[in-house]
Design a protein around this motif. Sequence first.
Motif, mmCIF file in Angstrom:
data_model
loop_
_atom_site.group_PDB
_atom_site.id
_atom_site.type_symbol
_atom_site.label_atom_id
_atom_site.label_comp_id
_atom_site.label_asym_id
_atom_site.label_seq_id
_atom_site.Cartn_x
_atom_site.Cartn_y
_atom_site.Cartn_z
ATOM 1 N N ASP A 119 0.841 -1.197 0.000
ATOM 2 C CA ASP A 119 0.000 0.000 0.000
ATOM 3 C C ASP A 119 0.876 1.247 0.000
ATOM 4 O O ASP A 119 2.057 1.193 0.350
ATOM 5 C CB ASP A 119 -0.913 0.022 1.239
ATOM 6 N N ASN A 167 -2.999 6.192 -7.129
ATOM 7 C CA ASN A 167 -3.369 4.966 -7.837
ATOM 8 C C ASN A 167 -4.150 4.058 -6.890
ATOM 9 O O ASN A 167 -4.462 4.458 -5.764
ATOM 10 C CB ASN A 167 -2.113 4.260 -8.381
ATOM 11 N N GLU A 168 -4.448 2.863 -7.331
ATOM 12 C CA GLU A 168 -5.315 1.985 -6.508
ATOM 13 C C GLU A 168 -4.618 1.505 -5.231
ATOM 14 O O GLU A 168 -5.276 1.028 -4.313
ATOM 15 C CB GLU A 168 -5.856 0.803 -7.337
ATOM 16 N N ARG A 169 -3.304 1.676 -5.131
ATOM 17 C CA ARG A 169 -2.607 1.289 -3.898
ATOM 18 C C ARG A 169 -2.589 2.416 -2.865
ATOM 19 O O ARG A 169 -2.230 2.216 -1.713
ATOM 20 C CB ARG A 169 -1.154 0.880 -4.220
ATOM 21 N N THR A 170 -2.933 3.655 -3.304
ATOM 22 C CA THR A 170 -2.879 4.801 -2.399
ATOM 23 C C THR A 170 -3.946 4.666 -1.312
ATOM 24 O O THR A 170 -5.131 4.547 -1.621
ATOM 25 C CB THR A 170 -3.115 6.121 -3.174
ATOM 26 N N LYS A 171 -3.517 4.709 -0.041
ATOM 27 C CA LYS A 171 -4.463 4.541 1.056
ATOM 28 C C LYS A 171 -4.742 5.850 1.786
ATOM 29 O O LYS A 171 -5.732 5.971 2.519
ATOM 30 C CB LYS A 171 -3.941 3.485 2.055
ATOM 31 N N ASN A 197 -11.859 11.581 -5.722
ATOM 32 C CA ASN A 197 -12.269 10.936 -6.985
ATOM 33 C C ASN A 197 -11.767 9.504 -7.055
ATOM 34 O O ASN A 197 -12.335 8.675 -7.752
ATOM 35 C CB ASN A 197 -11.695 11.700 -8.186
ATOM 36 N N LYS A 198 -10.652 9.261 -6.337
ATOM 37 C CA LYS A 198 -10.107 7.897 -6.338
ATOM 38 C C LYS A 198 -10.371 7.206 -5.002
ATOM 39 O O LYS A 198 -9.686 6.240 -4.651
ATOM 40 C CB LYS A 198 -8.604 7.953 -6.606
ATOM 41 N N ASN A 199 -11.339 7.731 -4.245
ATOM 42 C CA ASN A 199 -11.719 7.169 -2.939
ATOM 43 C C ASN A 199 -10.583 7.117 -1.934
ATOM 44 O O ASN A 199 -10.531 6.219 -1.089
ATOM 45 C CB ASN A 199 -12.308 5.760 -3.104
ATOM 46 N N VAL A 200 -9.674 8.067 -2.040
ATOM 47 C CA VAL A 200 -8.552 8.115 -1.095
ATOM 48 C C VAL A 200 -8.844 9.200 -0.053
ATOM 49 O O VAL A 200 -9.142 10.334 -0.413
ATOM 50 C CB VAL A 200 -7.228 8.447 -1.825
#
Lengths: 411, 150
Positions: A119, A167-171, A197-200
């Motif tokens: 992550d 990106n999708e790994r960003t928490k 926008n990326k649910n972060v």
Amino acid sequence: MNTTLQQFNVEKIRTDFPILQQEVHGKPLVYLDNAATSQTPTVVIEALQKYYREYNSNVHRGVHRLSHIATDAYEGAREKVRRFLNASSLQEIIFTKGTTDGINLLASSIGRGLIKPGDEIVISAMEHHSNIVPWQLMCEDRGARLRVIPINDDGEIIFEAYEDLLNERTKLVSIVHTSNSLGTVNPLRQIIDLAHNKNVPVLVDGAQAVPHTAVDLRALDCDFFVFSSHKVFGPTGVGVLYGKKEWLEKLPPYQGGGDMILNVTFAGTKFNELPYKFEAGTPNIADVIGLGVALDYVQQIGYDAISSWENELIQYALKRLQEIEGLRFIGNAKHRAGAISFVLENIHPHDIGTILDREGVAVRTGHHCTQPVMQCFKVPATTRASFAFYNTKEEIDLLIKALYKVIEMFS
Amino acid sequence: MDELRDLYQEVILDHNKNPKNYFQMDEATHSAEGHNPLCGDQVEVFLKVDNERIIDISFQGHGCAISKAASSVMTTMLKGKTITEAKKLFEKYQHLITAEMSEAVDLHEYGHLAVFAGVREFPMRVKCASLSWHTMLQALEEKKEIATTE
């Protein structure tokens, strides 16, 4: 007389701060180190005294009179903070030791609760060490990766690079509102929207923002926000972590102990509800109450008046500093607040700091706990003058005069 | 301004502008790096030691005028001294820069180091004046860690 002075009676405000009425090395104190810590008005000092003189006792547990008064005052301060931040619920306001403590709390709880190997956490190159090291520790512990948004030569984040980092790994994105060493005010609206926008989720380090600008968390819509009392005219040793309820409910507690439990047996413990789940042990009762009084005080002066006066001060300081030959600003952000960092050709900031001190002028010299920023600008250290609403143009003139003395001595 | 002139004596300002023995010594037998975490000052001290005697010494790095001058003067004082003499001189120097103001200090005893007598009026600057000396000791003791003033 100009119009701002009529609206904003700085001389009258200065009488609220007993510490400003003194001389240092035989010169009137010119306090320009507000980004390190701000001064405390009499109303706050009196509130602390009143607590210890009249109703010092533990909160949330005694049935006796004093405990009742202390609990009301402590919880009253929580409501003041909620209003100050325009948060929706008292459950979202957690008292901490300060900004650093708040970030450590989150790094620990998010790390244990949400982070898996691979992550990523995103911060920026202008973060204070307190928004770098807790994430480094957590990433190392969890096998996660810390990504850093670069900044440009003016000390502003490079937006395209930020977009590429998500990106999708960003928490989590953890970003400073206003930089302590550059004075940059970040474009939080865009930063938060892009992350959402990326649910972060986004944590905002507001330590250097709250002394200068009103914060509306419902408008800003960040997921977490931290600040320190001592930078907003309150006592040291206390701070606030705001978190959206849905996030705080998901996260495991930080420290265990009294006050954060509902029921304890050796088979297991049921944790208390928010916000107490994150407030283990007897809190810093007196200073929390003092913080509440400080927030009342600053709102009474009003952030519109504060912003416009401070902006006038900063523009004046920039103009006067620019006149000095061999002076270079570190950080030239278009949107700035609070602090001005600079270097003088061939004169080390420590020598500047010592000489200014003898002229009664208190500034910060060094790396300001932002060593990566210093590396970006290829300087070992800077001199930083940082302002509060009680500063005056005459004080800026004294700073300039003292800087000419430095130059004279080293010429 | 008087105390400031005590601190920033002409000799110190000269050493700051034109430091002596300011180079990287490739043939050093001993070297160490010193950091002052408080201000980010950084110095590297190089020594060539033969038969317990310092036959050459130099430094490099960045820091304030006090720290740079202290490094520069140190290198001029230690060249040719034995290791024992160097350690003794450091003890003496430390006393000079940290002695109570009430204590009378005989500056004649200190030679070129006497220009640092003003440092004791500025306790915040003692670390600047002693970083390179700590680093020199560290180098002689051949410790691998980086010296700090903490």
